[in-house]
Design a protein around this motif. Structure first.
Motif, mmCIF file in Angstrom:
data_model
loop_
_atom_site.group_PDB
_atom_site.id
_atom_site.type_symbol
_atom_site.label_atom_id
_atom_site.label_comp_id
_atom_site.label_asym_id
_atom_site.label_seq_id
_atom_site.Cartn_x
_atom_site.Cartn_y
_atom_site.Cartn_z
ATOM 1 N N GLN A 331 0.816 -1.209 0.000
ATOM 2 C CA GLN A 331 0.000 0.000 0.000
ATOM 3 C C GLN A 331 0.855 1.266 0.000
ATOM 4 O O GLN A 331 1.966 1.284 0.525
ATOM 5 C CB GLN A 331 -0.898 0.036 1.233
ATOM 6 C CG GLN A 331 -2.057 -0.940 1.208
ATOM 7 C CD GLN A 331 -2.961 -0.760 2.408
ATOM 8 O OE1 GLN A 331 -2.516 -0.439 3.509
ATOM 9 N NE2 GLN A 331 -4.244 -0.965 2.223
ATOM 10 N N TYR A 334 -2.821 7.942 -0.546
ATOM 11 C CA TYR A 334 -3.215 8.885 -1.598
ATOM 12 C C TYR A 334 -4.101 9.973 -1.007
ATOM 13 O O TYR A 334 -4.892 9.724 -0.080
ATOM 14 C CB TYR A 334 -4.000 8.156 -2.702
ATOM 15 C CG TYR A 334 -3.204 7.133 -3.473
ATOM 16 C CD1 TYR A 334 -2.721 7.416 -4.744
ATOM 17 C CD2 TYR A 334 -2.947 5.874 -2.941
ATOM 18 C CE1 TYR A 334 -2.003 6.477 -5.473
ATOM 19 C CE2 TYR A 334 -2.227 4.917 -3.651
ATOM 20 C CZ TYR A 334 -1.756 5.232 -4.915
ATOM 21 O OH TYR A 334 -1.039 4.288 -5.618
ATOM 22 N N THR A 368 -3.774 -0.306 -2.331
ATOM 23 C CA THR A 368 -2.895 -1.095 -3.188
ATOM 24 C C THR A 368 -3.016 -0.541 -4.609
ATOM 25 O O THR A 368 -3.941 0.226 -4.903
ATOM 26 C CB THR A 368 -3.297 -2.575 -3.176
ATOM 27 O OG1 THR A 368 -4.584 -2.696 -3.789
ATOM 28 C CG2 THR A 368 -3.361 -3.135 -1.762
ATOM 29 N N PRO A 369 -2.102 -0.906 -5.523
ATOM 30 C CA PRO A 369 -2.218 -0.409 -6.900
ATOM 31 C C PRO A 369 -3.571 -0.717 -7.542
ATOM 32 O O PRO A 369 -4.161 0.132 -8.206
ATOM 33 C CB PRO A 369 -1.076 -1.133 -7.619
ATOM 34 C CG PRO A 369 -0.049 -1.361 -6.556
ATOM 35 C CD PRO A 369 -0.841 -1.635 -5.317
ATOM 36 N N SER A 370 -4.087 -1.939 -7.326
ATOM 37 C CA SER A 370 -5.380 -2.287 -7.930
ATOM 38 C C SER A 370 -6.516 -1.504 -7.289
ATOM 39 O O SER A 370 -7.466 -1.080 -7.969
ATOM 40 C CB SER A 370 -5.634 -3.796 -7.802
ATOM 41 O OG SER A 370 -5.686 -4.182 -6.436
ATOM 42 N N SER A 373 -6.595 2.057 -8.687
ATOM 43 C CA SER A 373 -7.244 2.133 -10.006
ATOM 44 C C SER A 373 -8.759 2.111 -9.866
ATOM 45 O O SER A 373 -9.475 2.828 -10.574
ATOM 46 C CB SER A 373 -6.782 0.971 -10.883
ATOM 47 O OG SER A 373 -5.391 1.035 -11.111
#
Length: 525
Positions: A331, A334, A368-370, A373
């Protein structure tokens, strides 16, 4: 591989217990169902029902379990000390052997005789009647082959045996840990219960062998030290199955845990001193020192090996000038701007996502990146940016905590992790990086005098390391107290390798959802 071996040995031991239950006239499956198996054993042995209830009480459950287990083993004539030891330490060997040995009989055949007598009324034998016959047969067996011990002596032996066995297992084989913080989210979750192998890297000989059983550094209930420093042994590690590999998930003793402020142990002592000043810390808190094996346990990912060159640029880890491993579930945080409707925080919570409202329409969210998104695609999300520190701006409590190194958690290095046999020069640039390892971890007296540096009273301009060191970081890069705070982890601090989660408890869940069923027996990678 280790997880596979562990599961295989567990299944073999369960098969042996299945066979023993069949010899006792019960269904084999009853012997491998937790709690129900112990309830049947308690009924046979004439133990009160509250014995089984004690299996949910931590620490006490160990003694109760072994008392029932060993008394049940005694019903097959296995009373010798070595047989008891074998039943605890190598059940995957002896239980199947005893289960398949025709000469090993339950209660020396008394149960079979009484069972036949119980069927003479021509009625079908019920489970309750069968348990009564088992219990009566056990009492007859105890009368015919009496123990030469009182009940107090039996319990005392069981407690001593269970304590020694559990201590050896925890110290040299496997130990259970619980994840208390979110530093490894989402790879590991708060409430995950892990098994950690001491065998993979080799078990350590305890530095402080005199200690209270089942306690780490603090006495339960009463507080105070749970160990004695009357005997302190030097660092020694027994042979293991493998060497530490880059990106292994490892449990280790906190390097900065040699000194703690007892009333505020969530913050490292050295961070408190930098924030408040040494005198203020010592006036406000009780200060305690701890040997290596009694320092707090931490779990992180080993991203840097001995001799590796480490740096971080704008939140990206580099190992030997190449981008380092990033766990798929790691993680970052953001800043997410939304419209007036905002974000459904309960929805995020149900998805296991941490979020904090900074101001109306602005959130700080760990993703997390997913997940990033997914959140970015939501219609009410107007802007989204990773929260990164700027290069060259020093961040409080960032290793090596020296003014000449203007580093922060997202931008630091490069530097080389010490390895055994590596020589470094002694100068103003190297000492902030390596001084603690030289003085604290390798127990040297290092002095700076007008004419140069002195090591243990001898003038020198270099130092050669005696141990390997590692660089440990959490997968939740912006919510992890890790090597970026306290630096290198010496090899003598390594406890073991995290294998798998055997249980996962979600404190925010409701009903059956409190258990994260998809994480039970999930391997750790």
């Amino acid at each position: 591989m280790t997880l596979t071996i562990f599961i295989l040995l567990t299944l073999i031991a369960a098969y042996g217990f299945w066979l023993l239950f069949e010899k006792a006239g019960r269904q084999g499956w009853e012997g491998i169902v937790p709690f129900y198996s112990q309830w049947v054993q308690a009924r046979i042995l004439g133990k009160p029902a509250w014995h089984v209830a004690l299996l949910v009480v931590p620490i006490v459950n160990v003694f109760v379990f072994y008392n029932l287990y060993l008394d049940f083993i005694h019903c097959f004539g296995k009373r010798r000390f070595w047989e008891n030891c074998a039943a605890v330490l190598v059940p995957f060997i002896v239980l199947p052997l005893w289960g398949r040995d025709k000469n090993v009989k339950f209660l020396n055949g008394l149960y079979t005789k009484n069972l036949k007598a119980g069927k003479t009324d021509g009625k079908e034998l019920t489970k309750a009647h069968e348990l009564t016959i088992l219990h009566d047969s056990y009492q007859e067996y105890r009368t015919k082959y009496p123990y030469k011990k009182s009940m107090v002596r039996e319990w005392a032996d069981a407690i001593v045996f269970a304590t020694v066995a559990a201590t050896l297992i925890r110290g040299f084989l496997l130990e259970a840990f619980m994840i208390p913080s979110g530093s490894m989210q989402q790879s590991l979750l708060i409430g995950d219960y892990l098994f950690v192998s001491k065998l993979n890297y080799g078990p350590r000989v305890p530095n402080t062998p005199i200690a209270f059983p089942f306690a780490h550094h603090t006495m339960p209930l009463f507080g105070g030290k749970a160990f004695s420093e009357l005997i302190e042994l030097p660092y020694k590690r027994l042979p293991g199955f493998q060497e530490i590999k880059r990106n292994d998930v490892i449990v280790f003793n906190a390097p900065a845990g040699d000194t703690v402020a007892v009333e505020n142990q969530d913050i490292p002592y050295y961070d408190l001193v930098r924030m408040m000043g040494r005198d203020a810390v010592h006036q406000q808190f009780t200060i305690q020192t701890r040997p290596v094996d009694k320092r707090e346990h931490l779990i992180k990912r080993c991203v840097g090996m001995p001799g590796d060159k480490i740096s971080m640029q704008e939140g990206v880890l580099f190992v030997n000038d190449q981008p380092g491993f990033v766990a798929p579930e790691s993680q970052m945080d953001y800043m997410v701007a939304t419209d007036e409707a905002g974000i459904d925080e309960q929805r995020l919570k149900d998805m296991g996502i941490e979020a904090a409202l900074v101001q109306p329409g602005l959130y700080k969210i760990f993703l997390t990146p997913s997940q990033a998104s997914m959140v970015k695609s939501w219609s009410n999300v107007k802007a989204m940016q990773m929260n990164l520190e700027k290069p060259g701006v020093a961040q409080v409590n960032t290793f090596p905590n020296d003014p000449q190194y203007q580093w922060n958690y997202d931008n630091f290095g490069p530097f080389v992790i010490p390895r055994k046999g590596m020589t470094v020069p002694l100068n103003a640039q190297s000492l902030p990086l390596y001084g603690r390892a030289i003085q604290v971890y390798e127990h040297n007296l290092l002095e700076k005098k007008a004419d140069g540096y002195y090591l243990n009273g001898h003038k020198t301009n270099s130092y050669t390391f005696n141990m390997d060191y590692y660089w440990m970081m959490g997968d939740n890069r912006h919510n992890s107290l890790d090597a970026r705070d306290w630096g290198f982890v010496p090899e003598d601090h390594i406890v073991g390798k995290a294998l798998f989660t055997w249980m996962s408890w979600n404190a925010d869940g409701r009903g059956l959802s409190k258990v994260r069923w998809n994480r039970i027996f999930k391997g750790i990678h």
